[in-house]
Design a protein around this motif. Structure first.
Motif, PDB file in Angstrom:
ATOM      1  N   GLU A  47       1.050  -1.096   0.066  1.00  0.00           N
ATOM      2  CA  GLU A  47      -0.067   0.060  -0.164  1.00  0.00           C
ATOM      3  C   GLU A  47       0.898   1.133  -0.057  1.00  0.00           C
ATOM      4  O   GLU A  47       0.490   2.232  -0.739  1.00  0.00           O
ATOM      5  CB  GLU A  47      -0.834   0.021   1.182  1.00  0.00           C
ATOM      6  CG  GLU A  47      -2.091  -1.003   1.206  1.00  0.00           C
ATOM      7  CD  GLU A  47      -2.900  -1.022   2.400  1.00  0.00           C
ATOM      8  OE1 GLU A  47      -2.562  -0.403   3.295  1.00  0.00           O
ATOM      9  OE2 GLU A  47      -3.874  -1.932   2.412  1.00  0.00           O
ATOM     10  N   ARG A  48       1.937   1.272   0.747  1.00  0.00           N
ATOM     11  CA  ARG A  48       2.898   2.283   0.788  1.00  0.00           C
ATOM     12  C   ARG A  48       3.482   2.446  -0.554  1.00  0.00           C
ATOM     13  O   ARG A  48       3.829   3.578  -0.956  1.00  0.00           O
ATOM     14  CB  ARG A  48       3.797   2.108   1.941  1.00  0.00           C
ATOM     15  CG  ARG A  48       3.182   2.534   3.379  1.00  0.00           C
ATOM     16  CD  ARG A  48       4.143   2.242   4.359  1.00  0.00           C
ATOM     17  NE  ARG A  48       3.871   2.824   5.687  1.00  0.00           N
ATOM     18  CZ  ARG A  48       4.349   2.767   6.643  1.00  0.00           C
ATOM     19  NH1 ARG A  48       5.619   2.740   6.842  1.00  0.00           N
ATOM     20  NH2 ARG A  48       3.517   3.239   7.658  1.00  0.00           N
ATOM     21  N   ALA A  49       3.738   1.436  -1.154  1.00  0.00           N
ATOM     22  CA  ALA A  49       4.288   1.472  -2.523  1.00  0.00           C
ATOM     23  C   ALA A  49       3.747   2.114  -3.644  1.00  0.00           C
ATOM     24  O   ALA A  49       4.054   2.672  -4.477  1.00  0.00           O
ATOM     25  CB  ALA A  49       5.069   0.330  -3.090  1.00  0.00           C
ATOM     26  N   ARG A  50       2.356   2.032  -3.412  1.00  0.00           N
ATOM     27  CA  ARG A  50       1.398   2.373  -4.309  1.00  0.00           C
ATOM     28  C   ARG A  50       1.072   3.807  -4.280  1.00  0.00           C
ATOM     29  O   ARG A  50       0.675   4.563  -5.026  1.00  0.00           O
ATOM     30  CB  ARG A  50      -0.006   1.501  -4.264  1.00  0.00           C
ATOM     31  CG  ARG A  50      -0.101   0.300  -4.838  1.00  0.00           C
ATOM     32  CD  ARG A  50      -1.129  -0.259  -5.112  1.00  0.00           C
ATOM     33  NE  ARG A  50      -1.603  -0.655  -3.446  1.00  0.00           N
ATOM     34  CZ  ARG A  50      -2.601  -1.479  -3.143  1.00  0.00           C
ATOM     35  NH1 ARG A  50      -3.303  -1.944  -3.798  1.00  0.00           N
ATOM     36  NH2 ARG A  50      -2.531  -1.587  -1.857  1.00  0.00           N
ATOM     37  N   ARG A  51       1.480   4.377  -3.093  1.00  0.00           N
ATOM     38  CA  ARG A  51       1.213   5.802  -2.907  1.00  0.00           C
ATOM     39  C   ARG A  51       2.311   6.765  -3.077  1.00  0.00           C
ATOM     40  O   ARG A  51       3.210   6.911  -2.000  1.00  0.00           O
ATOM     41  CB  ARG A  51       0.727   6.003  -1.268  1.00  0.00           C
ATOM     42  CG  ARG A  51      -0.462   5.658  -0.983  1.00  0.00           C
ATOM     43  CD  ARG A  51      -0.971   5.799   0.162  1.00  0.00           C
ATOM     44  NE  ARG A  51      -2.012   4.799   0.788  1.00  0.00           N
ATOM     45  CZ  ARG A  51      -2.244   4.509   2.127  1.00  0.00           C
ATOM     46  NH1 ARG A  51      -1.468   5.320   2.972  1.00  0.00           N
ATOM     47  NH2 ARG A  51      -3.238   3.670   2.646  1.00  0.00           N
ATOM     48  N   PRO A  52       2.589   7.324  -4.101  1.00  0.00           N
ATOM     49  CA  PRO A  52       3.668   8.205  -4.310  1.00  0.00           C
ATOM     50  C   PRO A  52       3.804   9.325  -3.549  1.00  0.00           C
ATOM     51  O   PRO A  52       2.599  10.035  -3.104  1.00  0.00           O
ATOM     52  CB  PRO A  52       3.531   8.556  -5.845  1.00  0.00           C
ATOM     53  CG  PRO A  52       2.345   8.371  -6.113  1.00  0.00           C
ATOM     54  CD  PRO A  52       1.524   7.556  -5.264  1.00  0.00           C
ATOM     55  N   GLY A  53       4.948  10.012  -3.054  1.00  0.00           N
ATOM     56  CA  GLY A  53       4.963  11.135  -2.176  1.00  0.00           C
ATOM     57  C   GLY A  53       4.740  10.846  -0.764  1.00  0.00           C
ATOM     58  O   GLY A  53       4.875  11.888  -0.001  1.00  0.00           O
ATOM     59  N   GLN A  54       4.577   9.476  -0.507  1.00  0.00           N
ATOM     60  CA  GLN A  54       4.395   9.320   1.100  1.00  0.00           C
ATOM     61  C   GLN A  54       5.551   8.841   1.702  1.00  0.00           C
ATOM     62  O   GLN A  54       6.621   8.433   1.013  1.00  0.00           O
ATOM     63  CB  GLN A  54       3.529   8.140   1.129  1.00  0.00           C
ATOM     64  CG  GLN A  54       1.909   8.369   0.852  1.00  0.00           C
ATOM     65  CD  GLN A  54       1.236   9.032   1.932  1.00  0.00           C
ATOM     66  OE1 GLN A  54       1.381   8.788   3.155  1.00  0.00           O
ATOM     67  NE2 GLN A  54       0.040   9.486   1.617  1.00  0.00           N
ATOM     68  N   SER A  55       5.699   9.047   3.039  1.00  0.00           N
ATOM     69  CA  SER A  55       7.158   8.914   3.675  1.00  0.00           C
ATOM     70  C   SER A  55       7.242   7.319   3.747  1.00  0.00           C
ATOM     71  O   SER A  55       5.983   6.727   4.096  1.00  0.00           O
ATOM     72  CB  SER A  55       7.036   9.564   5.118  1.00  0.00           C
ATOM     73  OG  SER A  55       8.193   9.026   5.680  1.00  0.00           O
ATOM     74  N   THR A  56       8.443   6.941   3.675  1.00  0.00           N
ATOM     75  CA  THR A  56       8.685   5.315   4.204  1.00  0.00           C
ATOM     76  C   THR A  56       8.834   5.142   5.249  1.00  0.00           C
ATOM     77  O   THR A  56       9.014   3.879   5.697  1.00  0.00           O
ATOM     78  CB  THR A  56       9.610   4.847   2.887  1.00  0.00           C
ATOM     79  OG1 THR A  56      10.633   5.561   3.273  1.00  0.00           O
ATOM     80  CG2 THR A  56       9.261   5.072   1.618  1.00  0.00           C
ATOM     81  N   GLU A  57       8.903   5.991   6.469  1.00  0.00           N
ATOM     82  CA  GLU A  57       9.139   5.749   7.679  1.00  0.00           C
ATOM     83  C   GLU A  57       8.052   4.931   8.437  1.00  0.00           C
ATOM     84  O   GLU A  57       6.931   5.363   7.960  1.00  0.00           O
ATOM     85  CB  GLU A  57       9.365   7.123   8.497  1.00  0.00           C
ATOM     86  CG  GLU A  57      10.664   7.829   7.829  1.00  0.00           C
ATOM     87  CD  GLU A  57      10.926   9.277   8.783  1.00  0.00           C
ATOM     88  OE1 GLU A  57      10.252   9.075   9.918  1.00  0.00           O
ATOM     89  OE2 GLU A  57      11.651   9.825   8.182  1.00  0.00           O
ATOM     90  N   VAL A  58       8.664   4.126   9.300  1.00  0.00           N
ATOM     91  CA  VAL A  58       7.641   3.379  10.021  1.00  0.00           C
ATOM     92  C   VAL A  58       7.033   4.229  11.019  1.00  0.00           C
ATOM     93  O   VAL A  58       7.641   4.890  11.898  1.00  0.00           O
ATOM     94  CB  VAL A  58       8.044   2.259  10.769  1.00  0.00           C
ATOM     95  CG1 VAL A  58       7.113   1.493  11.662  1.00  0.00           C
ATOM     96  CG2 VAL A  58       8.780   1.246   9.616  1.00  0.00           C
ATOM     97  N   GLU A  59       5.302   4.392  11.206  1.00  0.00           N
ATOM     98  CA  GLU A  59       4.826   4.976  12.221  1.00  0.00           C
ATOM     99  C   GLU A  59       4.893   4.620  13.413  1.00  0.00           C
ATOM    100  O   GLU A  59       4.825   3.240  13.813  1.00  0.00           O
ATOM    101  CB  GLU A  59       3.311   5.186  11.858  1.00  0.00           C
ATOM    102  CG  GLU A  59       3.486   5.893  10.326  1.00  0.00           C
ATOM    103  CD  GLU A  59       1.812   5.892  10.042  1.00  0.00           C
ATOM    104  OE1 GLU A  59       0.952   5.430  10.595  1.00  0.00           O
ATOM    105  OE2 GLU A  59       1.603   6.583   8.756  1.00  0.00           O
TER     106      GLU A  59
END
Length: 59
Positions: A47-59
């Motif tokens: 899901e994170r890979a499909r959203r461009p511009g999102q941070s890849t840091e773990v919440e």
């Protein structure tokens, strides 16, 4: 001597009938939990890979 052998065999049978099923059940629960966790983390990463511009840091 036969009483001791009978006692040992009784203890072994009791252990196999009571402890082994518990250990197998515990192993199955741990394996299922690990599989669910891996599936969850894979989906989350996808899901994170499909959203461009999102941070890849773990919440």
């Amino acid at each position: 001597m036969t009483d001791q052998l009978n006692h040992v065999l009784s203890l072994v049978a009791h252990g196999l009938l009571t402890q082994l099923p518990t250990q197998l059940l515990t192993a199955a629960v741990v394996a299922a939990t690990a599989a669910a966790w891996r599936r969850y983390t894979k989906r989350r990463a996808a899901e994170r890979a499909r959203r461009p511009g999102q941070s890849t840091e773990v919440e």
